[in-house]
Motif scaffolding. Structure first.
Motif, PDB file in Angstrom:
ATOM      1  N   UNK A  17      -3.353   9.310  -0.945  1.00 16.77           N
ATOM      2  CA  UNK A  17      -2.755  10.630  -1.119  1.00 16.77           C
ATOM      3  C   UNK A  17      -2.488  11.234   0.249  1.00 16.77           C
ATOM      4  N   UNK A  18      -1.331  11.870   0.394  1.00 18.12           N
ATOM      5  CA  UNK A  18      -0.978  12.461   1.682  1.00 18.12           C
ATOM      6  C   UNK A  18      -2.058  13.431   2.156  1.00 18.12           C
ATOM      7  N   UNK A  19      -2.726  14.106   1.228  1.00 20.33           N
ATOM      8  CA  UNK A  19      -3.759  15.065   1.596  1.00 20.33           C
ATOM      9  C   UNK A  19      -4.912  14.388   2.343  1.00 20.33           C
ATOM     10  N   UNK A  20      -5.136  13.110   2.099  1.00 17.19           N
ATOM     11  CA  UNK A  20      -6.196  12.391   2.788  1.00 17.19           C
ATOM     12  C   UNK A  20      -5.918  12.265   4.284  1.00 17.19           C
ATOM     13  N   UNK A  21      -4.641  12.315   4.670  1.00 19.63           N
ATOM     14  CA  UNK A  21      -4.256  12.147   6.078  1.00 19.63           C
ATOM     15  C   UNK A  21      -3.678  13.438   6.641  1.00 19.63           C
ATOM     16  N   UNK A  22      -4.218  14.581   6.237  1.00 26.32           N
ATOM     17  CA  UNK A  22      -3.653  15.882   6.603  1.00 26.32           C
ATOM     18  C   UNK A  22      -3.565  16.076   8.113  1.00 26.32           C
ATOM     19  N   UNK A  23      -4.526  15.503   8.860  1.00 25.10           N
ATOM     20  CA  UNK A  23      -4.495  15.682  10.321  1.00 25.10           C
ATOM     21  C   UNK A  23      -3.287  15.009  10.951  1.00 25.10           C
ATOM     22  N   UNK A  24      -2.735  13.970  10.295  1.00 25.36           N
ATOM     23  CA  UNK A  24      -1.567  13.268  10.836  1.00 25.36           C
ATOM     24  C   UNK A  24      -0.267  14.020  10.545  1.00 25.36           C
ATOM     25  N   UNK A  25      -0.342  14.994   9.640  1.00 24.48           N
ATOM     26  CA  UNK A  25       0.864  15.748   9.298  1.00 24.48           C
ATOM     27  C   UNK A  25       0.885  17.138   9.951  1.00 24.48           C
ATOM     28  N   UNK A  77       0.877  -1.166   0.000  1.00 26.12           N
ATOM     29  CA  UNK A  77       0.000   0.000   0.000  1.00 26.12           C
ATOM     30  C   UNK A  77       0.914   1.215   0.000  1.00 26.12           C
ATOM     31  N   UNK A  78       0.624   2.188  -0.850  1.00 28.53           N
ATOM     32  CA  UNK A  78       1.536   3.317  -1.043  1.00 28.53           C
ATOM     33  C   UNK A  78       0.840   4.647  -0.775  1.00 28.53           C
ATOM     34  N   UNK A  79       1.546   5.548  -0.109  1.00 28.96           N
ATOM     35  CA  UNK A  79       1.051   6.910   0.073  1.00 28.96           C
ATOM     36  C   UNK A  79       1.861   7.842  -0.817  1.00 28.96           C
ATOM     37  N   UNK A  80       1.156   8.539  -1.704  1.00 28.65           N
ATOM     38  CA  UNK A  80       1.810   9.455  -2.625  1.00 28.65           C
ATOM     39  C   UNK A  80       2.029  10.816  -1.962  1.00 28.65           C
ATOM     40  N   UNK A  81       3.222  11.336  -2.112  1.00 31.39           N
ATOM     41  CA  UNK A  81       3.505  12.692  -1.651  1.00 31.39           C
ATOM     42  C   UNK A  81       2.997  13.677  -2.704  1.00 31.39           C
ATOM     43  N   UNK A  82       2.911  14.973  -2.387  1.00 33.58           N
ATOM     44  CA  UNK A  82       2.423  15.964  -3.354  1.00 33.58           C
ATOM     45  C   UNK A  82       3.238  16.038  -4.644  1.00 33.58           C
ATOM     46  N   UNK A  83       4.396  15.388  -4.698  1.00 39.67           N
ATOM     47  CA  UNK A  83       5.177  15.358  -5.930  1.00 39.67           C
ATOM     48  C   UNK A  83       4.472  14.576  -7.034  1.00 39.67           C
ATOM     49  N   UNK A  91       0.174  22.683   6.179  1.00 41.32           N
ATOM     50  CA  UNK A  91       0.233  24.146   6.274  1.00 41.32           C
ATOM     51  C   UNK A  91      -1.029  24.711   5.635  1.00 41.32           C
ATOM     52  N   UNK A  92      -1.798  25.473   6.405  1.00 42.25           N
ATOM     53  CA  UNK A  92      -3.051  26.049   5.900  1.00 42.25           C
ATOM     54  C   UNK A  92      -3.947  24.983   5.284  1.00 42.25           C
ATOM     55  N   UNK A  93      -4.073  23.863   5.999  1.00 38.01           N
ATOM     56  CA  UNK A  93      -4.969  22.769   5.613  1.00 38.01           C
ATOM     57  C   UNK A  93      -4.490  22.001   4.385  1.00 38.01           C
ATOM     58  N   UNK A  94      -3.237  22.212   3.987  1.00 39.06           N
ATOM     59  CA  UNK A  94      -2.677  21.543   2.818  1.00 39.06           C
ATOM     60  C   UNK A  94      -1.387  20.837   3.181  1.00 39.06           C
ATOM     61  N   UNK A  95      -1.262  19.564   2.789  1.00 35.49           N
ATOM     62  CA  UNK A  95      -0.033  18.811   3.049  1.00 35.49           C
ATOM     63  C   UNK A  95       1.002  19.211   2.002  1.00 35.49           C
TER      64      UNK A  95
END
Length: 296
Positions: A96-104, A16-22, A119-123
């Motif tokens: 997507x990392x954005x799905x787990x924004x509360x963990x970041x 299972x993979x989590x994609x970074x914003x890249x 940062x400002x609700x965005x990973x």
């Protein structure tokens, strides 16, 4: 975690993979829709200016009253992972990392130089040098979102899963129908072959005859039987016109035509003519006779 500088994958298994914003582009929008598939349909137009060239797939995530619309190029992701040692058939689920924004909310280490932080609700990915923490966290199973994307779902298709299931059910029904019909035809053919075998046993002269010869015999006999049947039917129809008050004077029947002359009392001629027409016979009446003529 999938990022540009990730290490080569040496352990072969499903991941299972989590994609970074890249590896994805996203935008938050307030849309007048209630369902995820509706938001996904709107995503290409909304993200068009951000995506550029590429074969993008789209996802939508509900956040409070807004929708997070995400675009990602699955072919590029798979190509990158293959270079890192992970074949696409070993990709289980994508997040997507954005799905787990509360963990970041606390920075999480990506590699030696970078970290993910909300940062400002965005990973976003930032250099660790500007992240004001003594120690970054690490990615764990607790970061896993409730819903992920299977690689097969991201590839564009003419039908959705529900439609595919319906089509599969129809094809299965057709397959069963064809199978039943095939069995029926097989049994019918077996029955005919058995009848042919029985006939050959009753008529030894047919043994060894080719199919062509048997067909020729059948067709010639069939023509004779058909002609005899027509003659019998026509005689039956004509005989229905005879009674105590009428009689057949002449009757001629060949392979194509028939002619007959019936005499009767004048008062019965009209009745006989009406009956003849009801039987499909062509009748011509005279003072004391009724003439019939036509083809078999």
């Amino acid at each position: 975690m999938v990022h540009r500088d990730m290490s080569h994958i040496t352990r072969v298994k499903r991941y299972d993979l989590m994609l970074t914003p890249q590896f994805y582009i996203f935008k938050k929008e307030s849309l007048p829709v209630s369902y995820q598939h509706q938001a996904v349909r709107l995503a290409p137009a909304i993200l068009d200016e951000l995506t550029g060239a590429g074969n993008y797939s789209y996802a939508a995530i509900k956040e409070d009253d807004d929708w997070v619309l995400i675009a990602y190029d699955m072919a590029k992701i798979e190509s990158f992972l293959e270079e890192k040692g992970l074949p696409k058939n070993l990709i289980n689920k994508l997040y997507f990392a954005q799905q787990a924004k509360e963990h970041f909310s606390h920075p999480v280490s990506v590699d030696e130089r970078n970290a993910l932080v909300t940062v400002d609700d965005t990973v976003v990915m930032l250099p660790k040098s500007i992240v004001d923490v003594e120690e970054c966290g690490i990615l764990t199973g607790a970061f896993r979102p409730e819903k992920g994307i299977a690689p097969s779902q991201s590839r564009r298709s003419w039908v959705n899963p529900k439609q595919a299931a319906t089509i599969s059910a129809l094809l299965c029904t057709l397959a069963i129908g064809y199978t039943v019909e095939g069995v029926r035809h097989h049994n019918a053919i077996a029955s005919v072959e058995q009848r042919i075998k029985n006939i050959k046993q009753r008529y030894p002269q047919l043994e060894g005859k080719s199919t062509m010869v048997l067909n020729s015999l059948y067709e010639s006999n069939h023509k004779i039987d058909s002609l005899q049947r027509k003659i019998r039917d026509r005689l039956k129809e004509i005989s229905g016109l005879t009674s105590k008050a009428s009689k057949i004077d002449t009757l001629k029947i060949d392979i194509n035509h028939y002619e007959a002359s019936i005499t009767a009392d004048k008062q019965h001629i009209a009745e006989l003519k009406a009956y003849a027409k009801s039987q499909g016979l062509k009748a011509i009446d005279t003072n004391s006779s009724l003439k019939l003529q036509g083809v078999l």
